[in-house]
Design a protein around this motif. Structure first.
Motif, PDB file in Angstrom:
ATOM      1  N   GLU A  63       0.833  -1.212   0.000  1.00 21.10           N
ATOM      2  CA  GLU A  63       0.000   0.000   0.000  1.00 21.10           C
ATOM      3  C   GLU A  63       0.865   1.257   0.000  1.00 21.10           C
ATOM      4  N   CYS A  92     -10.306  -1.377  -5.804  1.00 22.95           N
ATOM      5  CA  CYS A  92      -9.223  -0.585  -5.202  1.00 22.95           C
ATOM      6  C   CYS A  92      -8.154  -0.138  -6.206  1.00 22.95           C
ATOM      7  N   TYR A  94      -5.382   1.235  -5.457  1.00 19.37           N
ATOM      8  CA  TYR A  94      -4.048   0.845  -4.986  1.00 19.37           C
ATOM      9  C   TYR A  94      -3.683  -0.479  -5.666  1.00 19.37           C
ATOM     10  N   GLN A 131      -9.130  -4.231   6.921  1.00 16.27           N
ATOM     11  CA  GLN A 131      -9.455  -2.993   6.195  1.00 16.27           C
ATOM     12  C   GLN A 131     -10.407  -3.235   5.033  1.00 16.27           C
ATOM     13  N   CYS A 132     -10.217  -4.341   4.303  1.00 17.39           N
ATOM     14  CA  CYS A 132     -11.070  -4.611   3.137  1.00 17.39           C
ATOM     15  C   CYS A 132     -10.697  -5.972   2.550  1.00 17.39           C
ATOM     16  N   ASP A 134     -10.063  -6.292  -0.627  1.00 16.15           N
ATOM     17  CA  ASP A 134      -9.205  -6.054  -1.786  1.00 16.15           C
ATOM     18  C   ASP A 134      -7.752  -6.446  -1.523  1.00 16.15           C
ATOM     19  N   VAL A 135      -7.311  -6.242  -0.271  1.00 16.69           N
ATOM     20  CA  VAL A 135      -5.909  -6.584   0.011  1.00 16.69           C
ATOM     21  C   VAL A 135      -5.654  -8.079  -0.186  1.00 16.69           C
ATOM     22  N   TRP A 138      -5.526  -8.745  -3.876  1.00 19.35           N
ATOM     23  CA  TRP A 138      -4.296  -8.122  -4.363  1.00 19.35           C
ATOM     24  C   TRP A 138      -3.117  -9.080  -4.122  1.00 19.35           C
ATOM     25  N   MET A 277      -9.788   8.749   2.311  1.00 22.08           N
ATOM     26  CA  MET A 277      -8.421   8.703   1.789  1.00 22.08           C
ATOM     27  C   MET A 277      -8.000  10.077   1.261  1.00 22.08           C
ATOM     28  N   ILE A 329     -11.629   1.654  10.678  1.00 21.89           N
ATOM     29  CA  ILE A 329     -12.163   1.042   9.445  1.00 21.89           C
ATOM     30  C   ILE A 329     -12.883  -0.290   9.716  1.00 21.89           C
ATOM     31  N   THR A 359     -13.046   4.156  -5.696  1.00 24.30           N
ATOM     32  CA  THR A 359     -12.609   2.754  -5.679  1.00 24.30           C
ATOM     33  C   THR A 359     -12.351   2.224  -4.267  1.00 24.30           C
ATOM     34  N   CYS A 360     -12.684   2.988  -3.254  1.00 30.59           N
ATOM     35  CA  CYS A 360     -12.448   2.490  -1.886  1.00 30.59           C
ATOM     36  C   CYS A 360     -13.678   2.682  -1.020  1.00 30.59           C
ATOM     37  N   ASN A 363     -13.225   3.105   2.888  1.00 26.58           N
ATOM     38  CA  ASN A 363     -12.762   4.378   3.444  1.00 26.58           C
ATOM     39  C   ASN A 363     -13.650   5.532   3.017  1.00 26.58           C
ATOM     40  N   LEU A 389      -8.422   7.877  -4.582  1.00 19.72           N
ATOM     41  CA  LEU A 389      -7.092   7.931  -4.003  1.00 19.72           C
ATOM     42  C   LEU A 389      -6.016   7.929  -5.083  1.00 19.72           C
TER      43      LEU A 389
HETATM   44  S1  SF4 Z   1      -8.872   0.103   2.267  1.00 24.36           S
HETATM   45 FE1  SF4 Z   1      -9.359   0.988   0.253  1.00 24.36          FE
HETATM   46  S2  SF4 Z   1      -7.435   1.843  -0.502  1.00 24.36           S
HETATM   47 FE2  SF4 Z   1      -6.936   0.472   1.197  1.00 24.36          FE
HETATM   48  S3  SF4 Z   1      -6.464  -1.450   0.174  1.00 24.36           S
HETATM   49 FE3  SF4 Z   1      -8.631  -1.515   0.743  1.00 24.36          FE
HETATM   50  S4  SF4 Z   1      -9.779  -0.760  -1.026  1.00 24.36           S
HETATM   51 FE4  SF4 Z   1      -7.611  -0.234  -1.291  1.00 24.36          FE
END
Ligand code: SF4
Lengths: 415, 264
Positions: A63, A92, A94, A131-132, A134-135, A138, A277, A329, A359-360, A363, A389
């Motif tokens: 990130e 996301c 990122y 947090q989400c 998406d990580v 990813w 963000m 979060i 895209t987030c 947040n 972001l």
């Molecule tokens: S919290 Fe938002 S910006 Fe951070 S990794 Fe997840 S989707 Fe991406």
């Protein structure tokens, strides 16, 4: 720095020290990956970094890399490469920027730090979905691409109070990571070292909190935009002595500013809270925009998210579990409402800006009526701005500018 | 200076509007033109036309304030600008000095501004990134239907069986329009459906307070939209005398009251 003084913003002298610290960190990572002397772990920004560090891993935070892609405005050109392989422009940015950079063979590290050619290759990928989701997706992409193990913690979300049941669950998941990590590291976890690392993280977090709280003073000696830069060590070097030393220096400078009555924004008249963000590719413009209007964004949810009061060296795993669950979060809207309300009081805020980042969703806290509820309760006006972001295709500079200017006019009328 | 005049220039992305007022806030002259590609030139031409209408020359202008997308492009007359949200609020409250919600439908964006009885803004919203519900949407749809924009109002009025368009998006709506043409729907019913869609998009932006005022070029040229909106909201909608000039008049009022620019 001529620009900064032109728009009434002041440079933080400790920035050079931080830049050196960050350079050492990136060179250290590069050296670890190249020489193979130290194993490299990739970790999500609010993942179990202390555990990895205590086990001797050099830790890279994708990130942080993605934010660099955003801040250098490289991201918008790289995102389409990830879109083209099926990673939607709606997820996301990122993730899409970082994956796009990998696919294109580009990194801002190479430009900033001569001698570094690429992002350090991981030996293991460790996520926390606090947090989400998406990580996880990813890291899963890299796991397939680089054929590297990917392990992590599936965290509960949207919780009000953090209960023992939540903490038990996450602590057990953390413990379950240890055998795999030991195997990759080729060494056993040393509990004393973990205790020490968690204690160092605690110290770091306390200093970071004090740094941010210097902005409770009027005029505030720092801005949200400074915060997004200076939080670097709190993210990537928490659990190290260096981060603590850095924040000691920064805090001293800010306290000196307070003693001199020197604000970060000349003639601070309006105090704004930022939720969501930052728009990484527009940090400078936004900083100038607010300063030009006599407004200082003095506090934010984002920068405050790296304050972890629960860290306790005496109970490292459970306290980590608790710290990483207590995050803003992870919490329910009613908790978030109370949290922001307290921040408004503490920092004496005149208006709140919610950044609705395309895209987030995690947040973007303006989507379930929170701004309206909070405004009814506190009478403090709010503005929602649409943006992103990292994907500048979702950002309209003209609309942002008009909205922010009109918002400051509104605050002025109400004073 | 005796009988000084005050100028408001609203340089929108689509149209440039100029208002000339006197010390009492009475509208003495006005002009509207396509903004085109040279904002400064258009604004200067509009200004001269508006002054001509007022029977005056630039020498009687004491102060001016600009607003809108091109607000920084008129240094030939002023370097003082205000946001279009502020000017819109000021212009509408001048016409209706009470607590109001202003709905402005412009060429490129929509705004909803809430004002208390003293004219202070309590909140405002601008539409998000897309053209849905704006004049640009109407222009796009008119061109799909091969209709001159000015005919839309009368056509919509003739409709007796409105077509419903479901989509947010201008591109999707265009496809829906084509679909309806293919199914032999009457053009008047499609146009009314397009008007309905514009109002829906705007009403989604915010809640409304009791007294609602509409402004902007779209309602100035399509009064039927105001009638439809009143029906949808369930109460009458107020309209200033010159809905398209609300922002320019607001800017002129700011100019009148802005002593920082110099006294007469
Ligand atoms: S919290 Fe938002 S910006 Fe951070 S990794 Fe997840 S989707 Fe991406």
């Amino acid at each position: 720095m001529a620009d900064e003084s032109k728009t009434g913003r002041k440079k933080i002298q400790a920035t050079d020290t931080m830049n050196r610290l960050m350079a050492d960190y990136f060179y250290g990572l590069n050296e670890a990956a190249k020489s193979g002397r130290q194993k490299v772990a990739w970790c999500t920004s609010v993942g179990p970094a202390e555990l990895l560090r205590a086990m001797g891993f050099a830790v890279h935070f994708p990130e942080n890399h993605a934010a660099l892609l955003g801040a250098t405005r490289m991201s918008t050109d790289l995102i389409p490469a990830a879109n083209a392989i099926g990673y939607s422009p709606d997820i996301c940015s990122y993730l899409t920027a970082d994956v796009g950079a990998h696919l294109t063979g580009i990194t801002p590290l190479a430009k900033a730090y001569p001698g570094i050619e690429a992002v350090p290759r991981p030996d293991v990928l460790v996520y926390n979905t606090n947090q989400c989701r998406d990580v996880q997706d990813w890291f899963a992409w890299y796991a397939r691409e680089l054929n590297v193990p990917c392990i992590g913690i599936s965290s509960p979300k949207n919780i009000g109070a953090v209960t023992d049941a939540h903490i038990d669950d996450v602590a057990r998941q953390m413990e379950a990571l240890i055998p795999t990590l030991e195997e990759i590291a080729g060494a056993r976890l040393d509990m004393d070292r973990l205790r020490e690392t968690v204690s160092l993280s605690r110290e770091c977090t306390e200093l970071w909190k004090r740094v941010l709280e210097t902005a409770t003073v009027t005029p505030a000696p720092l801005t949200f935009f400074d915060g997004t830069i200076h939080m670097g060590p709190a993210v990537v070097l928490r659990g190290t002595r260096e981060a603590i030393d850095y924040y000691t220096v920064l805090l001293a400078e800010l306290e000196e500013r307070i003693a001199e009555g020197a604000g970060a924004v000349d003639g601070e008249q309006y105090r704004v809270y930022w939720d969501g963000m930052p728009v990484w590719g527009r940090l400078r413009q936004h900083s100038e925009l607010f300063a030009g209007l006599g407004a200082n964004v003095v506090a934010s949810t984002y920068c405050s998210s790296w304050i972890f009061p629960a860290f306790d060296g005496n109970d490292p795993i459970r306290s980590m579990a608790k710290a990483y669950l207590e995050l803003f979060i992870v919490r329910s809207d009613s908790y978030k409402e109370q949290y922001i309300q307290e921040m408004l009081r503490k920092f004496r805020i005149d208006g709140i800006i919610y950044h609705d980042a395309k895209t987030c969703p995690c947040n973007s806290n303006s989507r379930y009526g929170l701004p309206q509820r909070l405004e009814t309760k506190t009478g403090i006006p709010n503005l929602v701005i649409s943006g992103d972001l990292n994907d500048l295709r979702c950002v309209s500079d003209e609309q942002t500018k008009t909205n922010v200017e009109a918002f400051i006019e509104l605050i002025e009328e109400g004073k | 200076m005796t009988n000084p005049l005050f100028i408001g220039l609203d340089i929108g992305a689509s149209r440039t509007k100029v208002a000339v007022i006197d010390m009492n806030g009475s509208l003495m002259g006005h002009a509207v033109n396509k903004s085109g590609t040279d904002f400064s030139l258009t604004a200067a031409a509009c200004l001269d036309r508006a002054l001509e209408m007022a029977g005056a020359t630039r020498s009687r202008v004491l102060r001016a304030v600009s607003t809108g997308y091109g607000r920084t492009n008129v240094s030939f007359i002023t370097n003082t600008s205000k946001t279009e949200i502020g000017c819109l609020a000021r212009g509408c409250h001048h016409a209706f000095p009470e607590a109001i919600t202003v709905i402005d439908i412009g060429g490129q964006d929509n705004k909803i501004v809430k004002l208390d009885s003293a004219g202070r803004r309590s909140s405002f919203k601008m539409n998000r990134k897309c053209a849905a519900g704006t004049g640009a949407f109407l222009e796009e749809m008119a061109s799909r239907l091969d209709l001159p924009l000015e005919r839309m109002n009368d056509l919509a009025r003739q409709s007796d069986d409105m077509v419903k368009l479901g989509s947010y998006c201008t591109v999707f709506s265009a496809t829906e329009v084509l679909e309806n043409i293919r199914h032999g729907k009457k053009v008047s019913d499609i146009v009314k459906g397009i008007f309905y869609s514009v109002i829906k998009r705007v009403l989604e932006m915010d809640s409304l307070t009791e007294r609602v005022v509409m402004s902007g070029g779209v309602v100035a040229h399509n009064p039927y939209i105001v009638e439809m909106a009143a029906e949808m909201i369930g109460r009458p909608v107020l309209l200033p005398e010159f809905p398209q000039l609300a922002g320019a008049i607001g800017a002129a009022l700011y100019a009148r009251d802005d002593k920082s620019q110099g006294e007469s």
